[in-house]
Design a protein around this motif. Structure first.
Motif, PDB file in Angstrom:
ATOM      1  N   GLY A  84     -29.382 -12.089  -2.383  1.00 49.16           N
ATOM      2  CA  GLY A  84     -28.031 -12.178  -1.802  1.00 49.16           C
ATOM      3  C   GLY A  84     -27.422 -13.534  -2.080  1.00 49.16           C
ATOM      4  O   GLY A  84     -28.116 -14.531  -2.270  1.00 49.16           O
ATOM      5  N   THR A  85     -26.120 -13.548  -2.101  1.00 54.01           N
ATOM      6  CA  THR A  85     -25.435 -14.764  -2.549  1.00 54.01           C
ATOM      7  C   THR A  85     -24.891 -15.596  -1.401  1.00 54.01           C
ATOM      8  O   THR A  85     -24.265 -15.063  -0.486  1.00 54.01           O
ATOM      9  CB  THR A  85     -24.318 -14.411  -3.558  1.00 54.01           C
ATOM     10  OG1 THR A  85     -23.997 -15.587  -4.295  1.00 54.01           O
ATOM     11  CG2 THR A  85     -23.053 -13.873  -2.900  1.00 54.01           C
ATOM     12  N   THR A 139     -20.960 -10.099 -10.948  1.00 56.62           N
ATOM     13  CA  THR A 139     -20.331  -8.943 -10.304  1.00 56.62           C
ATOM     14  C   THR A 139     -18.908  -8.770 -10.825  1.00 56.62           C
ATOM     15  O   THR A 139     -18.145  -9.746 -10.861  1.00 56.62           O
ATOM     16  CB  THR A 139     -20.312  -9.179  -8.771  1.00 56.62           C
ATOM     17  OG1 THR A 139     -21.664  -9.284  -8.324  1.00 56.62           O
ATOM     18  CG2 THR A 139     -19.613  -8.049  -8.027  1.00 56.62           C
ATOM     19  N   GLU A 192     -22.534 -15.031  -8.743  1.00 57.98           N
ATOM     20  CA  GLU A 192     -23.257 -15.076  -7.460  1.00 57.98           C
ATOM     21  C   GLU A 192     -24.637 -15.648  -7.750  1.00 57.98           C
ATOM     22  O   GLU A 192     -25.485 -14.958  -8.315  1.00 57.98           O
ATOM     23  CB  GLU A 192     -23.409 -13.671  -6.865  1.00 57.98           C
ATOM     24  CG  GLU A 192     -22.102 -13.008  -6.504  1.00 57.98           C
ATOM     25  CD  GLU A 192     -22.298 -11.687  -5.768  1.00 57.98           C
ATOM     26  OE1 GLU A 192     -23.457 -11.287  -5.521  1.00 57.98           O
ATOM     27  OE2 GLU A 192     -21.284 -11.051  -5.447  1.00 57.98           O
ATOM     28  N   LYS A 213     -21.749  -3.740 -10.644  1.00 62.64           N
ATOM     29  CA  LYS A 213     -22.987  -4.513 -10.542  1.00 62.64           C
ATOM     30  C   LYS A 213     -23.859  -4.476 -11.784  1.00 62.64           C
ATOM     31  O   LYS A 213     -24.631  -5.397 -12.023  1.00 62.64           O
ATOM     32  CB  LYS A 213     -23.807  -4.012  -9.339  1.00 62.64           C
ATOM     33  CG  LYS A 213     -23.221  -4.429  -7.996  1.00 62.64           C
ATOM     34  CD  LYS A 213     -23.244  -5.953  -7.855  1.00 62.64           C
ATOM     35  CE  LYS A 213     -22.875  -6.418  -6.464  1.00 62.64           C
ATOM     36  NZ  LYS A 213     -22.882  -7.893  -6.363  1.00 62.64           N
ATOM     37  N   ALA A 259     -26.849  -6.861  -0.764  1.00 69.79           N
ATOM     38  CA  ALA A 259     -25.442  -7.248  -0.597  1.00 69.79           C
ATOM     39  C   ALA A 259     -25.206  -7.697   0.838  1.00 69.79           C
ATOM     40  O   ALA A 259     -25.933  -7.291   1.754  1.00 69.79           O
ATOM     41  CB  ALA A 259     -24.530  -6.068  -0.925  1.00 69.79           C
ATOM     42  N   TYR A 260     -24.189  -8.527   1.018  1.00 72.35           N
ATOM     43  CA  TYR A 260     -23.780  -8.983   2.359  1.00 72.35           C
ATOM     44  C   TYR A 260     -24.950  -9.610   3.113  1.00 72.35           C
ATOM     45  O   TYR A 260     -25.085  -9.420   4.318  1.00 72.35           O
ATOM     46  CB  TYR A 260     -23.257  -7.807   3.200  1.00 72.35           C
ATOM     47  CG  TYR A 260     -22.150  -6.985   2.580  1.00 72.35           C
ATOM     48  CD1 TYR A 260     -21.129  -7.591   1.859  1.00 72.35           C
ATOM     49  CD2 TYR A 260     -22.121  -5.612   2.750  1.00 72.35           C
ATOM     50  CE1 TYR A 260     -20.101  -6.820   1.313  1.00 72.35           C
ATOM     51  CE2 TYR A 260     -21.099  -4.840   2.217  1.00 72.35           C
ATOM     52  CZ  TYR A 260     -20.084  -5.459   1.503  1.00 72.35           C
ATOM     53  OH  TYR A 260     -19.083  -4.699   0.981  1.00 72.35           O
ATOM     54  N   GLU A 283     -28.290 -16.667  -6.871  1.00 68.27           N
ATOM     55  CA  GLU A 283     -29.211 -16.147  -5.856  1.00 68.27           C
ATOM     56  C   GLU A 283     -30.667 -16.501  -6.180  1.00 68.27           C
ATOM     57  O   GLU A 283     -31.016 -16.738  -7.333  1.00 68.27           O
ATOM     58  CB  GLU A 283     -29.076 -14.613  -5.775  1.00 68.27           C
ATOM     59  CG  GLU A 283     -27.622 -14.185  -5.661  1.00 68.27           C
ATOM     60  CD  GLU A 283     -27.400 -12.734  -5.283  1.00 68.27           C
ATOM     61  OE1 GLU A 283     -28.398 -12.022  -5.037  1.00 68.27           O
ATOM     62  OE2 GLU A 283     -26.221 -12.322  -5.237  1.00 68.27           O
TER      63      GLU A 283
HETATM   64  O1  LIG Z   1     -21.097  -8.806  -4.481  1.00 67.38           O
HETATM   65  C1  LIG Z   1     -21.179  -8.374  -3.301  1.00 67.38           C
HETATM   66  O2  LIG Z   1     -20.200  -7.998  -2.680  1.00 67.38           O
HETATM   67  C2  LIG Z   1     -22.472  -8.219  -2.652  1.00 67.38           C
HETATM   68  C3  LIG Z   1     -23.587  -9.055  -3.165  1.00 67.38           C
HETATM   69  O3  LIG Z   1     -24.164  -8.817  -4.205  1.00 67.38           O
HETATM   70  C4  LIG Z   1     -24.027 -10.234  -2.395  1.00 67.38           C
HETATM   71  O4  LIG Z   1     -23.510 -10.430  -1.293  1.00 67.38           O
HETATM   72  O5  LIG Z   1     -24.876 -10.972  -2.896  1.00 67.38           O
END
Ligand SMILES: O=C([O-])CC(=O)C(=O)O
Ligand SMILES: [Mg+2]
Length: 217
Positions: free
Chosen positions: A185-186, A98, A65, A117, A20-21, A67
């Motif tokens: 991560g996205t 998400t 998201e 998630k 994440a982030y 990725e």
């Molecule tokens: O959804 C989110 O807040 C975190 C996450 O998976 C990403 O940043 O890829």
């Protein structure tokens, strides 16, 4: 590990880790200040392949998201960053679907992110991408459109923690095994999706995916 085994990473699905982030915003923000990868897990039963719809669970609001997914090719534990490329068996394009509705609740209540998630159909993926196809996992141009409109854009060279850094970090705590997957991560800027939407995206000039969104109400 043979490529034919990894080709079936969905059927043989093991652990799915998400970072994440993990993208640097062009302007730089709090995400640049994270000192260690922020991780979550999805269940292998969350995988779907093309032809199957993303199903919005009752009452949930979903965000797409797109990725780069890294598929682990061999068992690794306590691996150094410089050796971590060896652990990669291949790749996929994945949607880390998400539930923003549940994510916001978790953030405000300081509770785990689990329900935001991991749920059925929360991990749509492309077919297996052989390792040789992606010469450098740190330089992959990703894009995502919703109903044909540009939604996300980013290069994996903007990851806060690279694929090999994520592998090294995770392997300190977990034994990574063949067919495990890491959602790296996205890139900016994911948005919410609704019933009837069509999500398309992938690698510019490379592998792409297309998924439909359906509500189960
Ligand atoms: O959804 C989110 O807040 C975190 C996450 O998976 C990403 O940043 O890829
Ligand atoms: Mg994500």
């Amino acid at each position: 590990m043979s490529t034919s085994f990894l080709k079936d990473f969905v059927k043989n699905g093991r652990k799915i880790y998400g970072a994440a982030y993990n993208y640097r915003n062009p302007s730089g923000d709090v995400k640049d200040q994270i000192k260690e990868p922020v991780l979550f897990l999805k269940a292998p039963s969350d995988y779907i392949t093309e032809g199957n719809p993303i199903v919005i669970p009752p009452g949930y609001i979903l965000m797409e998201e797109l990725e780069l997914g890294v598929i682990i090719g061999k068992t690794c534990k306590n691996v150094n960053v410089k050796d971590a490329l060896d652990c990669i068996g291949g790749y996929c394009i994945a949607l880390d679907m998400t539930a923003v509705s549940e994510w916001k609740k978790a953030i405000s209540q300081k509770t785990p992110w689990t329900t935001s998630k991991t749920f059925d159909t929360s991990c749509p993926v492309s077919s297996f991408i052989p390792k040789e196809v992606i010469k450098d996992p740190d330089n992959v141009e990703l894009f995502c459109t919703v109903n044909g409109q540009p939604q996300q854009d980013g290069n994996t060279n903007k990851l806060v923690f690279s694929a090999t850094e994520l592998i090294s970090f995770i392997s300190r705590y977990h034994t990574l095994e063949p067919n495990d997957m890491i959602l790296t991560g996205t890139p900016p800027s994911p948005g919410t999706v609704k019933e009837g939407d069509i999500i398309e995206g992938g690698i510019k000039g490379g592998v792409t995916i297309k998924f439909f969104v359906k509500s189960n109400l």
